[in-house]
Design an enzyme around this catalytic site. Structure first.
Site, PDB file in Angstrom:
ATOM      1  CG  LEU A  21      -2.471   1.637 -10.513  1.00  0.00           C
ATOM      2  CD1 LEU A  21      -3.916   1.357 -10.906  1.00  0.00           C
ATOM      3  CD2 LEU A  21      -1.840   2.593 -11.521  1.00  0.00           C
ATOM      4  N   GLY A  22      -1.232   2.580  -6.131  1.00  0.00           N
ATOM      5  CA  GLY A  22      -1.300   3.357  -4.888  1.00  0.00           C
ATOM      6  C   GLY A  22      -1.843   2.515  -3.759  1.00  0.00           C
ATOM      7  CB  SER A  23      -1.080   1.914  -0.479  1.00  0.00           C
ATOM      8  OG  SER A  23      -0.337   0.922  -1.092  1.00  0.00           O
ATOM      9  N   GLY A  24      -4.128   2.701   0.005  1.00  0.00           N
ATOM     10  CA  GLY A  24      -5.005   3.478   0.865  1.00  0.00           C
ATOM     11  C   GLY A  24      -5.187   2.748   2.168  1.00  0.00           C
ATOM     12  CB  ALA A  64      -9.459  -0.486   2.565  1.00  0.00           C
ATOM     13  N   GLY A  65      -6.207  -1.070   1.571  1.00  0.00           N
ATOM     14  CA  GLY A  65      -5.432  -2.019   0.768  1.00  0.00           C
ATOM     15  C   GLY A  65      -4.574  -1.326  -0.270  1.00  0.00           C
ATOM     16  CB  VAL A  90      -5.190   0.337  -6.184  1.00  0.00           C
ATOM     17  CG1 VAL A  90      -5.814   0.224  -7.571  1.00  0.00           C
ATOM     18  CG2 VAL A  90      -6.281   0.570  -5.142  1.00  0.00           C
ATOM     19  CE  LYS A 120      -9.167  -0.271  -1.860  1.00  0.00           C
ATOM     20  NZ  LYS A 120      -9.671   1.091  -1.800  1.00  0.00           N
ATOM     21  CG  ASP A 170     -14.818   6.167   3.463  1.00  0.00           C
ATOM     22  OD1 ASP A 170     -14.759   7.155   4.222  1.00  0.00           O
ATOM     23  OD2 ASP A 170     -13.821   5.502   3.145  1.00  0.00           O
TER      24      ASP A 170
HETATM   25  N1  LIG Z   1      -9.897   2.222 -10.529  1.00  0.00           N
HETATM   26  C1  LIG Z   1      -8.716   2.847 -10.424  1.00  0.00           C
HETATM   27  N2  LIG Z   1      -8.048   3.223 -11.515  1.00  0.00           N
HETATM   28  C2  LIG Z   1      -6.856   3.849 -11.421  1.00  0.00           C
HETATM   29  N3  LIG Z   1      -6.256   4.157 -10.263  1.00  0.00           N
HETATM   30  C3  LIG Z   1      -6.879   3.804  -9.129  1.00  0.00           C
HETATM   31  C4  LIG Z   1      -8.132   3.133  -9.129  1.00  0.00           C
HETATM   32  N4  LIG Z   1      -8.516   2.922  -7.850  1.00  0.00           N
HETATM   33  C5  LIG Z   1      -7.550   3.432  -7.091  1.00  0.00           C
HETATM   34  N5  LIG Z   1      -6.557   3.964  -7.848  1.00  0.00           N
HETATM   35  C6  LIG Z   1      -5.333   4.611  -7.366  1.00  0.00           C
HETATM   36  O1  LIG Z   1      -4.862   3.922  -6.243  1.00  0.00           O
HETATM   37  C7  LIG Z   1      -4.729   4.826  -5.148  1.00  0.00           C
HETATM   38  C8  LIG Z   1      -5.078   4.106  -3.865  1.00  0.00           C
HETATM   39  O2  LIG Z   1      -6.445   3.822  -3.882  1.00  0.00           O
HETATM   40  P1  LIG Z   1      -7.188   3.331  -2.593  1.00  0.00           P
HETATM   41  O3  LIG Z   1      -8.632   3.219  -2.909  1.00  0.00           O
HETATM   42  O4  LIG Z   1      -6.507   2.121  -2.068  1.00  0.00           O
HETATM   43  O5  LIG Z   1      -6.856   4.476  -1.586  1.00  0.00           O
HETATM   44  P2  LIG Z   1      -7.591   5.775  -1.139  1.00  0.00           P
HETATM   45  O6  LIG Z   1      -8.914   5.933  -1.813  1.00  0.00           O
HETATM   46  O7  LIG Z   1      -6.597   6.872  -1.295  1.00  0.00           O
HETATM   47  O8  LIG Z   1      -7.806   5.519   0.379  1.00  0.00           O
HETATM   48  P3  LIG Z   1      -8.897   4.600   1.092  1.00  0.00           P
HETATM   49  O9  LIG Z   1      -8.825   3.226   0.536  1.00  0.00           O
HETATM   50  O10 LIG Z   1      -8.431   4.678   2.486  1.00  0.00           O
HETATM   51  O11 LIG Z   1     -10.214   5.259   0.859  1.00  0.00           O
HETATM   52  C9  LIG Z   1      -5.660   5.974  -5.446  1.00  0.00           C
HETATM   53  O12 LIG Z   1      -5.239   7.140  -4.840  1.00  0.00           O
HETATM   54  C10 LIG Z   1      -5.599   6.047  -6.956  1.00  0.00           C
HETATM   55  O13 LIG Z   1      -4.499   6.845  -7.333  1.00  0.00           O
END
Ligand SMILES: Nc1ncnc2c1ncn2[C@@H]1O[C@H](COP(=O)(O)OP(=O)(O)OP(=O)(O)O)[C@@H](O)[C@H]1O
Length: 371
Positions: free
Chosen positions: A15-18, A20-21, A23, A38, A235
């Site tokens: 779904l995506g990466s941020g 910390a990891g 998802v 995640k 955060d």
């Molecule tokens: N519970 C969820 N349901 C659907 N999509 C999600 C969910 N959590 C995260 N995502 C998707 O995964 C992406 C990455 O999430 P992630 O929390 O890893 O990164 P972030 O919030 O963009 O950055 P960080 O972790 O640095 O705060 C998000 O931008 C979102 O699109």
């Protein structure tokens, strides 16, 4: 390549990466329910049994929370030495994309606008260190090549974009990051071109403002709930707020900062956990945090989503911190003459330097936003 399975979950897609990891959309093979999973990236040693048990304990608190505006956390576990979290799958957008005005000339995309990120060992953990990959992530550049509002929602919003890059701190400009305030950050050369001025009329579109205000009210409800449980998000930022297809807001990544650091948000080797732009002065100073620090972050979000730029805008992290600690932000209505005056007042009060001068509770902010 994503893993095929993580614990009892079958991985369906990324779904995506941020910071910390990563998802994943995943299927719980026990219940056949889809979840968001995640997987925290660990560049260091894997978690041992003791650390894994501590991880499970840390997230027991989260699993007990139940609020329509707080993402539901189902389970925490360890896969091949990497901690993971299973949570409610949200079909929607992050706040930054939800309010994205998506037009070409808000900003000139700057390729080198990212920080490398390192999440280091936490104060009392046995989890080892987490280093994210340094590669560029270009989720601010839309498929059609446009550069959306999110570009300045979480990146250095002006000519400073490139100068943050490689500034010498272990951080990423978007996501959970760890910053060492003691390290000097040399200035990078200015980028070649200056960005275009945002089209303020687009920021002020009534439909967009309605969505912004409604989302803010729901975030206040979520914050009131978690603060009422004696917890602090630590955060809060637009990418940690998701809005589903029914416009219901969910607060995300709650508890992660706490998992990575001690009560003051400081890791074992003296680094701050948080996201620069949204950090309250007391968070920068490593002082104890309370709900009012989240309210500060909420103010930064509101300010930048209304004006197209954050309240403080600097060439280096240290300069940013200096401004946050010592200078007053430009009046929001000077940046956006036709911005909503009441929302602007709320934003300014939220980003006061002294916690005592801010709204004291999320309920108070809710009231003020509703006026
Ligand atoms: N519970 C969820 N349901 C659907 N999509 C999600 C969910 N959590 C995260 N995502 C998707 O995964 C992406 C990455 O999430 P992630 O929390 O890893 O990164 P972030 O919030 O963009 O950055 P960080 O972790 O640095 O705060 C998000 O931008 C979102 O699109």
């Amino acid at each position: 390549m994503p893993p095929k399975a993580i614990g009892p979950y079958r991985v369906l897609e990324t779904l995506g990466s941020g910071g910390a990891g990563t998802v994943y959309r995943a299927l719980d093979r026990r219940s056949n329910d889809e979840v968001a999973l995640k997987l925290l990236s660990t560049g260091g040693p894997s978690l041992d049994d003791r650390a894994a048990r501590r991880l499970a304990r840390e997230f027991e608190t989260l699993a007990d929370l139940a609020h329509p505006n707080v993402v539901k956390v189902f389970e925490a576990g360890v896969h091949a030495g990497q901690p993971y979290l299973a949570m409610e799958l949200i079909e929607g957008l992050t706040l930054r994309h939800y309010l994205d005005v998506s037009f070409n000339d808000l900003h000139t995309p700057t390729p080198s606008s990212r920080f490398p990120l390192t999440i280091r060992r936490t104060a009392d953990d046995d989890f080892g260190s987490v280093d994210s990959p340094d590669e560029e992530e270009d989720d601010e550049v839309e498929d059609d090549g446009t550069f959306g509002l999110n570009a300045f929602a979480e990146e250095a919003p002006s000519e400073d974009l490139a100068s943050f890059h490689g500034a010498g701190d272990d951080s990423d400009s978007d996501g959970m990051r760890v910053v060492d305030p003691r390290r000097a950050a040399p200035r990078a050369p200015p980028p070649a071109s200056r960005p275009a001025t945002p089209k303020l009329a687009d920021l002020n579109r009534p439909e967009r403002m309605g969505k912004l205000k409604d989302a803010m009210l729901q975030v206040c409800e979520a914050l009131a709930y978690i603060h009422g449980h004696g917890l602090v998000h630590r955060d809060l930022k637009p990418s940690n707020i998701m809005v589903d297809d029914d416009r219901q807001v969910r607060l995300m990544d709650f508890g992660l900062a706490k998992f990575l650091a001690d009560d003051a948000g400081i890791t074992a080797d003296g680094k701050l956990v948080g996201t620069y732009r949204y950090m309250a002065p007391e968070q920068i100073l490593g002082e104890p945090l309370d709900g009012r620090s989240d309210l500060y972050s909420l103010g930064v979000i509101l300010y930048e989503l209304m004006s197209g730029r954050p309240p403080f805008d600097a060439k280096t992290p240290h300069e940013l911190w200096r401004q946050v600690l010592e200078t007053e932000p430009p009046p929001l209505l000077a940046l956006n003459l036709h911005g909503d005056p009441q929302l602007a007042r709320v934003a300014h009060r939220l980003i006061r330097k002294e916690p005592d001068d801010r709204f004291q509770t999320a309920e108070e902010v809710y009231e003020a936003l509703s006026e």
